[in-house]
Structures are given as C-alpha cells and as structure tokens.
Design a protein around this motif. Structure first.
Motif, mmCIF file in Angstrom:
data_model
loop_
_atom_site.group_PDB
_atom_site.id
_atom_site.type_symbol
_atom_site.label_atom_id
_atom_site.label_comp_id
_atom_site.label_asym_id
_atom_site.label_seq_id
_atom_site.Cartn_x
_atom_site.Cartn_y
_atom_site.Cartn_z
ATOM 1 N N ALA A 536 -101.922 -40.347 -62.832
ATOM 2 C CA ALA A 536 -100.943 -40.571 -61.756
ATOM 3 C C ALA A 536 -100.398 -39.218 -61.315
ATOM 4 N N ARG A 537 -100.706 -38.855 -60.093
ATOM 5 C CA ARG A 537 -100.286 -37.539 -59.610
ATOM 6 C C ARG A 537 -100.073 -37.589 -58.108
ATOM 7 N N ILE A 538 -99.053 -36.917 -57.661
ATOM 8 C CA ILE A 538 -98.761 -36.774 -56.225
ATOM 9 C C ILE A 538 -98.607 -35.289 -55.926
ATOM 10 N N VAL A 539 -99.345 -34.811 -54.936
ATOM 11 C CA VAL A 539 -99.167 -33.449 -54.443
ATOM 12 C C VAL A 539 -98.895 -33.552 -52.942
ATOM 13 N N ALA A 540 -97.777 -32.985 -52.500
ATOM 14 C CA ALA A 540 -97.412 -33.071 -51.092
ATOM 15 C C ALA A 540 -96.969 -31.709 -50.582
ATOM 16 N N LYS A 541 -97.435 -31.392 -49.393
ATOM 17 C CA LYS A 541 -97.091 -30.123 -48.738
ATOM 18 C C LYS A 541 -96.392 -30.454 -47.429
ATOM 19 N N MET A 542 -95.247 -29.823 -47.187
ATOM 20 C CA MET A 542 -94.468 -30.125 -45.975
ATOM 21 C C MET A 542 -93.519 -28.978 -45.682
ATOM 22 N N ASN A 543 -92.813 -29.093 -44.562
ATOM 23 C CA ASN A 543 -91.808 -28.102 -44.199
ATOM 24 C C ASN A 543 -90.473 -28.388 -44.858
ATOM 25 N N ILE A 600 -99.634 -32.138 -45.740
ATOM 26 C CA ILE A 600 -100.800 -32.715 -46.426
ATOM 27 C C ILE A 600 -100.299 -33.492 -47.638
ATOM 28 N N LEU A 601 -100.870 -34.659 -47.882
ATOM 29 C CA LEU A 601 -100.493 -35.485 -49.033
ATOM 30 C C LEU A 601 -101.732 -35.892 -49.797
ATOM 31 N N ILE A 613 -103.283 -36.278 -43.720
ATOM 32 C CA ILE A 613 -102.602 -35.223 -42.979
ATOM 33 C C ILE A 613 -101.578 -35.896 -42.062
ATOM 34 N N SER A 614 -100.520 -35.176 -41.734
ATOM 35 C CA SER A 614 -99.429 -35.814 -41.005
ATOM 36 C C SER A 614 -98.695 -34.813 -40.119
ATOM 37 N N SER A 615 -98.004 -35.337 -39.131
ATOM 38 C CA SER A 615 -97.114 -34.533 -38.291
ATOM 39 C C SER A 615 -95.698 -34.528 -38.840
ATOM 40 N N THR A 641 -111.784 -30.347 -49.626
ATOM 41 C CA THR A 641 -111.285 -29.102 -49.031
ATOM 42 C C THR A 641 -109.767 -29.089 -48.976
ATOM 43 N N LEU A 642 -109.169 -30.180 -48.511
ATOM 44 C CA LEU A 642 -107.713 -30.252 -48.414
ATOM 45 C C LEU A 642 -107.052 -30.205 -49.790
ATOM 46 N N MET A 643 -107.662 -30.865 -50.773
ATOM 47 C CA MET A 643 -107.110 -30.819 -52.130
ATOM 48 C C MET A 643 -107.155 -29.403 -52.680
ATOM 49 N N ASN A 644 -108.219 -28.670 -52.343
ATOM 50 C CA ASN A 644 -108.311 -27.285 -52.817
ATOM 51 C C ASN A 644 -107.297 -26.378 -52.116
#
Length: 695
Positions: A536-543, A600-601, A613-615, A641-644
């Motif tokens: 169980a893992r969540i990686v999220a990138k945002m502003n 990116i999530l 991917i999201s806005s 690619t996105l996970m990397n």
C-alpha cells in the motif's frame, strides 16, 4: 490534538516556500546571475501574496471577522504573524542583494551611484535625463487645490519635500514645507548603462530613480529640495465578481479590472530614512495601519533584477548551462502525428521536451481537411501564441472550433479578454466557463473523420497552453486516441459549453463534483490493502496541499499503515512525522532551476500501480470551485516513465528540502552520491530513457 498542532497554516507555509526561493539566491552553488533572478522571483511572489492573500485577511479583519480557520488562526492574529515574518524575510532579501552586488562588481558589473561617476559620465547622464526622462515626468503637488493623486499598485514613486527659496520666516516659527509626488516612469528601463571609463571593460549601471533624484530640482523651480525618497504601494488586487448577477461577464470583469487600480492599500514600502513630513502625508492619505509599513534599506522592488540580468551580454559563465528542449522521439521525423497516435499513446515532459509538439498537434489538426472539430481550454496563454493563430485559421477554414477561455485567470484577465475577442472575430465559438467556477482543466479534443467513422484525439496536460512558461515549468502532457478518454473529453466539453447533467465518467475524474470522491476512493482502497497486509503506497506530486478533508484522509491512511510520499513544491498544511497521526507520511519540496508544476499521482493498487496526471492541486479551490481534470495513463510504459519521474524526485538530495513536523524545512541529508533530479533529467538526451537510470 489542537488544530495548531495538527495542521500548518496555509499562509505561513507559503512564506516558508518563498524562503526556499530566497535560499536559492543565497546558495553559492547557484550561478551568480541566477541568484539575482531568484531574488527577483522572491519579490514578485511577495507582491502577489500581499495583494491577494494578505489583502483578503485585512478585509476580514476590518469587517470584524474573528472566527479561527482550521489551523487555529484569526485574521487579526495571522496578519501580525505574517507581517513580522515578512519583515524579517525582506531584511534577509536585501542583505543577500548587497552581497550579490559585491560579487557582481568583482565580475566587472556594478550598480553605481551618480556621485561616483566622473565628470564626463555625469555630463552624459544629465543629457540623457534632459532628453529622455524629463519630458516624461509629471510632478504632482499635494495641497488644498490639488488633492492627493491616485497611486497605482506596485508602481514606483518619489516623495519630494520642498521649501520655497528666499522666503522669510518669522522668528520662532518653523519654515513651512511642501510635498509633491513624482512617478518613476515604468515605460523606461529601470537600469541605465553608463558610458564606460577609458580603457575599462567594466559595465556600470545607474538606477532610473537615482538619476531622477539627482535632477529633481529641475521639476520645481523656485523651490529647494529638502528630501526625496522612493516609496511604493501595494493594493488589493483580487477581483470581486457577482457572476450570477452579471448580464455580461466580459463587461463585468473589465469593470473590475478598472476598480483594481483603486483597491484598498495593503502594504507601503518606503525608502530608509524617508522624511517625516512625507511619511506622515502617505500614512494619512493611504490610511495604512502600523504593521503594513516596510522600511527598505536599498532600491524598492527588486523585480527589476529579472530584466537587468537578461540584458547583460557575454556573461554565460554566470548563468545555468543552456538547455534546448528536444522534440519527442515518437513524433520526430513523422509527417502525420495522428497516424502515430492511432498506434500508441505518447507522453511528453516539459521543459526537457519541446512545447512545439503541442503547437504542431493543433497546427496539423487545423490544416487537416478531415478534421471536423477542435475543442480546447485556455487558461494562461503567451503573448504571441501560435495556438491562437492556429485555432483562428481552423475556424476560418470552416471547422467547428470551440474554445473555453478562462477570463478570470488572476492577473491575466485583460490578455485573455483580448484573445477571446480575436478568436470570436475569426469565427470560433468562445465560452467563458461556468458561473461561479474557474475552468482550470488543460485539454484539447480533435475530432476527425476516418473511413466513415469518427476518431477522437486528445491532449491532456498538467500545465497551461503557454510556450513561454513551458520552457520554465516542469509539466506532463499525454497525447492519446484511447476511445474512453475521447468519449470523456466530448462529455466534458458538452458540460462546459451546454446544458448537460454530470456524466458517468469512464476514465476522467472531474472537479468540482467527481475529483475529490475519486481521490478518496483511491486512498480508501490503499487503506484496505494495508489492513489486509498487501502493498500500500501513495506517491503524489503537486504544487499545494491545503484542503482539510484531504489532509485528514491522508492522516487516516497513514494510521492504517499506508506509505505516503508527497512532493509538494509550495504550500503544505499537512504536518508529517507526528506520532500516531502521520508517521508514515514524508513530504519534500524541490526548488531549483525550473518551477516544479506537474501534478502526478501513483497508487500501488495492491502491487499493480495506477498513475494519473492532473491539472488540480489538492486545495479547496481546485477541488470544489474549479473545473479540474484528472486523467489515467493506461500505457504500461508511460506509467513506468511517470513513476520514475516521481522516484527520481524522491531521491533528490541536492535541491530537495524535507518538511519537518515543526512546519520548517531542512535540506535532505543522504549518504548517497549527489542526485539533482532536474539536472539528472537534463543530462539524459530523451526523457523517456530516464527509466534506464533506475534499472
């Protein structure tokens, strides 16, 4: 646990972000001219923060609003804390400025004072003043017959204190002073190149306001100058729209833009040592409260450094190495992009890959006789946009072109209104979004006739359709002809432009109704995996992350044992590493050459990763007051690619800072060899091959 311990205040967190930007200016490892550029960014960030966030708090305070927010602050208490921290930051900013000027002087470039020039240089500068500057200046006296002028927000002014020449004074009385205001013309360059000394290759520049100060007496004949000091006012720049009551939203916004010039003053910056008579006049006329003053030891508005740095010639060794974006390999050498997309999806990652691929996608669609329709959202567009010309051309050739233009994009309202009118003249159907909502989704739909059928091609992005920012921001874009994504794209545009009930989405999650529930569903699924002993893992990138219920859901997941890693560039109200609450959550922020902008999530899905991917950032405004879009990435290779990308961000130990439970940040410490994620990416010829770095 009290709110103040459970959450970090949004505005205090933003100041921490701007401090990280300031740290880049202080970092000796950053090229000198780039350090000056970061100082300029600190200034522009602070200006916007004051004119929007602090302005809103001041309005609440004046209205007597005393309710605490979910982090435990009243507007009054928060304003005092923000101003105190801002004052400290500004002092640090100007200490850094003086340090950098000394280093720049060693490289042969200096910002000099008029008194330091030789006679020949003074003569040349005086001539420049009389010929170029003097005709533009307008002295504005303040007395009984001439009221205090309207001071424009964030413009530079000079407060001039004068006394009449040769006027006698009765014994025991003080000589009367007069005050006038002179605007430093923003139409002229803020820095003026001084002719060099003989046999010298050094470059000397004079600030425009300093040259005006030296010759200010020419504007006031019959008076002698007692003092002249610079000042600057920041006003409330947020728009207050009655969208539901507006007969014409376009006209309503144009009226609000005119009102913005007269917004209530929020902050007054004055030059150190300003004459008391001038300060008293400004304080009385602007009705500024004590904590809204900033006395500046240096030139006001360091935003000028951005243009100053750009104009310096032959100093490439003081800048970042040049990086030219590459054209995506999947489309390179191909005459027909749509043929490629019929075979596979394509992911691009800016600025490492060129934004020209997006322009070419629209240009090709506009020229293709089999394309029947093009639909697109526009939020912030560059000044000379290729996309606007392509959409206009498509409409003029008879294609159905629909453009959802967000004319409420803050500080880009006037430009977007101009684009909207140009598109309408060309025959495009222009829609100004939905009442009460901003349209922030980034999507293009191309409908093409193929063998008696219709096929839909879609581009979904995390960033704006803007060629200029695409060279400065990291953003992801997905090109696809996947039928589910195409069907959802059609439904989304129907909702934005017509009367449609909420769609049962096949692939998309769309705010303001469906995005937050979808995120909760994904987090709940990971909670279930953790409780069942599965990965169980969540990686999220945002502003930014500031929505309370989203934070509470992440706390719940952490308590269930889900490993959560967040890459949040700016505001983060979540407090990581708190025992019993968030010990399974790690938060980092990367501030470097490019502005990290991608959303990116990745969720583990019990061992089978899903990537989106999201806005949208995870802020209340994005989740409940905007049209936002989150799109899955179906292709396994593109997901990898996105996970990397996420993994390399998490491994950054050069420009990454980790958020502590105290709310402060510290640089990531690691025994591993240095890894700077942005430069690591730039060193790889094609971003797609980044996967090889982790195999």
């Amino acid at each position: 646990m009290s709110s103040s311990k459970k959450y970090i205040n949004r505005d205090l967190s933003w100041l921490e972000f701007n401090r990280r930007v300031l740290e880049e200016a202080e970092d000796a490892g950053t090229p000198l001219l780039e350090r000056l550029q970061f100082l300029s960014i600190v200034q522009s960030n602070l200006d916007e923060f004051m004119s929007v966030r602090v302005a809103g708090l001041q309005a609440q305070s004046k209205a007597g609003f005393i309710k605490t927010d979910f982090t435990g602050y009243t507007p009054q208490g928060l304003i005092k804390r923000l101003m105190k921290r801002t004052t400290r930051m500004v002092k640090e900013q100007y200490r850094t400025y003086r340090d950098l000027l000394r280093l720049l002087a060693k490289e042969g470039v200096s910002l000099t004072a008029f008194r330091e020039l030789n006679d020949e240089q003074k003569t040349t500068m005086t001539s420049y003043f009389k010929q170029i500057i003097y005709p533009v200046l307008t002295p504005m006296a303040v007395d009984q017959s001439r009221p205090f002028p309207l001071l424009h927000s964030k413009e530079l002014y000079l407060a001039v204190v004068l006394k009449p020449e040769g006027q006698g004074v009765t014994e025991g009385e003080e000589e009367k002073t007069f005050c006038a205001i002179v605007q430093v013309p923003s139409i002229l360059a803020r820095t003026i190149l001084v002719p060099g000394r003989k046999n010298s290759r050094k470059l000397s520049y004079l600030l425009l306001e300093d040259l005006i100060k030296e010759h200010i007496g020419l504007l006031f004949s019959g008076y002698r100058t007692v003092a002249v000091h610079a000042f600057r006012v920041t006003r409330n720049s947020d728009l207050t729209l009655n969208e539901e009551g507006a007969e014409d939203l376009l006209q309503e916004i144009e009226k609000e833009l005119r009102r913005r010039r007269r917004g209530l003053p929020v902050r007054l910056e004055v030059e150190k040592g300003i004459h008391l008579d001038a300060l008293e006049l400004l304080s009385d006329e602007l009705e500024m409260e004590g904590e809204a003053f900033d006395e500046i030891d240096g030139p006001l508005d360091l935003g000028f450094l951005s243009k100053f740095v750009a104009m310096l010639p032959n100093y490439e060794h003081l800048r970042y190495p040049k990086h030219e974006p590459v054209y995506p390999a999947e489309f390179d050498g191909e005459d027909d992009m749509l043929t490629v997309l019929r075979e596979k999806d394509v992911l691009v990652y800016h600025p490492y890959e060129s934004f020209e691929v997006v322009n070419d996608f629209i240009l090709e669609a506009a020229a293709d006789p089999n394309v029947l329709a093009i639909k697109m959202t526009l939020y912030r567009v560059s000044v000379n946009s290729v996309l606007i010309q392509a959409l206009s051309s498509a409409a003029e050739s008879g294609k159905q072109v629909t453009v959802v233009v967000e004319i409420k994009a803050r500080f880009d309202e006037a430009r977007n209104i101009a684009w909207a009118r140009q598109l309408e003249k060309a025959g495009c159907h222009v829609v100004y979004g939905l009442v009460g909502l901003k349209t922030h989704a980034k999507i293009t739909l191309v409908v093409r006739r193929e063998a008696n059928n219709l096929r839909r091609y879609v581009h979904v992005g995390t960033g704006n359709y803007n060629e200029n920012t695409a060279r400065l921001y990291t953003d992801a874009g997905l090109f696809t002809s996947h039928p589910d994504i195409g069907a959802d794209a059609t439904a989304l545009f129907n909702e934005m432009t017509g009367y449609s009930t909420p769609h049962l989405w096949s692939s998309f999650a769309v705010a303001p109704i469906g995005l937050k529930p979808k995120l909760f569903e994904l987090i709940d699924r990971e909670i279930g995996h953790a409780l069942s002993g599965r990965p169980a893992r969540i990686v999220a990138k945002m502003n930014s992350l500031s929505n309370q219920s989203m934070i509470d859901k992440l706390y719940q997941a952490s308590q269930a044992g889900v490993k959560i890693e967040l890459i949040v560039r700016g505001v983060c109200c979540l407090r990581p590493g708190v025992p019993g609450l968030s010990e399974n959550i790690r938060v980092i922020s990367i501030v470097d050459r490019y502005l990290e902008h991608a959303r990116i999530l990745s969720v583990a899905g019990g061992g089978d990763d899903e990537v989106y991917i999201s806005s949208a950032d995870w802020m209340t405004r994005n989740l409940s007051r905007r049209v936002e879009l989150m799109c899955p990435v179906y292709d396994p290779g593109l997901r990898s690619t996105l996970m990397n990308i996420l993994e390399m961000n998490l491994l950054d130990n050069v420009k990454a800072r980790e958020l502590l439970s105290t709310g402060s940040y510290e640089r990531v410490k690691s025994p591993e060899p240095p890894l700077r994620s942005q430069f690591q990416a730039a060193d790889i010829p094609l971003w797609k091959s980044i996967a090889a770095a982790f195999e």
